[in-house]
Write an enzyme that holds these catalytic residues in place. Sequence first.
Site, PDB file in Angstrom:
ATOM      1  CG  HIS A 238      95.297   5.906 -38.580  1.00 11.95           C
ATOM      2  ND1 HIS A 238      95.875   5.548 -39.782  1.00 11.95           N
ATOM      3  CD2 HIS A 238      93.970   5.578 -38.692  1.00 11.95           C
ATOM      4  CE1 HIS A 238      94.962   5.021 -40.569  1.00 11.95           C
ATOM      5  NE2 HIS A 238      93.797   5.029 -39.942  1.00 11.95           N
TER       6      HIS A 238
ATOM      7  CG  HIS B 133      83.251   5.347 -44.476  1.00 11.31           C
ATOM      8  ND1 HIS B 133      82.540   6.080 -43.546  1.00 11.31           N
ATOM      9  CD2 HIS B 133      82.566   5.455 -45.648  1.00 11.31           C
ATOM     10  CE1 HIS B 133      81.469   6.607 -44.129  1.00 11.31           C
ATOM     11  NE2 HIS B 133      81.464   6.244 -45.403  1.00 11.31           N
TER      12      HIS B 133
ATOM     13  CB  SER C  57      90.679   3.082 -38.679  1.00 12.42           C
ATOM     14  OG  SER C  57      91.054   4.207 -39.431  1.00 12.42           O
TER      15      SER C  57
ATOM     16  CG  ASP D 114      75.673   4.269 -46.419  1.00 11.39           C
ATOM     17  OD1 ASP D 114      76.747   4.729 -45.972  1.00 11.39           O
ATOM     18  OD2 ASP D 114      74.738   4.990 -46.805  1.00 11.39           O
ATOM     19  N   GLY D 115      77.955   2.809 -43.973  1.00 14.10           N
ATOM     20  CA  GLY D 115      78.195   3.174 -42.582  1.00 14.10           C
ATOM     21  C   GLY D 115      77.439   4.399 -42.134  1.00 14.10           C
TER      22      GLY D 115
ATOM     23  CG  ASP E 286      87.861   7.060 -41.956  1.00 18.01           C
ATOM     24  OD1 ASP E 286      86.901   6.303 -41.712  1.00 18.01           O
ATOM     25  OD2 ASP E 286      89.012   6.641 -42.182  1.00 18.01           O
TER      26      ASP E 286
ATOM     27  CD  GLU F  69      84.850  -0.476 -46.916  1.00 15.82           C
ATOM     28  OE1 GLU F  69      84.511  -0.136 -48.070  1.00 15.82           O
ATOM     29  OE2 GLU F  69      85.326   0.317 -46.072  1.00 15.82           O
TER      30      GLU F  69
END
Length: 290
Positions: free
Chosen positions: A19, A42, A100, A148-149, A169, A118
Amino acid sequence: MFSYRHAFHAGNHADVLKHFIAVECIDYMRQKDSAFWYIDTHAGAGGYALDSKWADKTGEYETGIGRLWSRDDLPPPLADYVTLVREFNPDGKLRYYPGSPYFALQLLGDRDRLRLFEMHPTEQEVLRENFEAQGREVARRTMIFGADGFAGLKTILPPASRRAFTLIDPSYEDKRDYTRATQTVQEGLDRFPTGMYAVWYPLVQRREAAQLPERMKRLTINGQPIKNWVNASLTVCNPVPGGMGLHGSGMFIVNPPYMLQDTLKTTLPYLVKTLGQDKGAQFLLEGKQS
């Protein structure tokens, strides 16, 4: 697939590194007048209660943000990051840790946009609730995808603004995530070569983890090797016997802010000193700039 919950690890040393660097990248993006997108493949739940049954079970935040919370000697970039965490805790006590998306939300301007992926059903539900609570203006600028990212990123690139910072991530519970993370950045660069991409990765005793930054260095733009990248990792302890557990983490950034490497030269030694748990604590910093 859905066993991972980031609340167990919220605010730990890996979150601090991830971060802090993400904040530096977003801050760089907002220095220009033109709008940009923040993309999170994510996104998680957006924020975490450190006294929840998940976070309290491990207490990992005590080895991360907890060690920075009361320091009065923070380097300015780390102080900026901790200030954002403080804004998430208006009563002055460390009870919550922003994910995030919330770090990004605090920094983005009215014209900037958030695109959040997400896949975990519970995390996705909480993320939507958290952002709905921010009001119509935030809702207008935010799109949340229950998808699905890895696969979803390429469907929204290039952004209309032609400027974007993407954070990737995953949990890496599935070892295929290491390959998918690299492939996703390559697909992003093929569609949007001027975008900034940051990939977080764990330092664990696993071959795929060691290979990820090396594979990232071999990414290409228009058939040529990438010319601008930074790879930074923070090791907080020696690996435990048997090879289990997270002993550090790293961030690989493609098209990074031009001053990021200089910033990390001063902040990573401080993090080693402050977050290090034994004599194995160290950092790695390398990069290439055209």
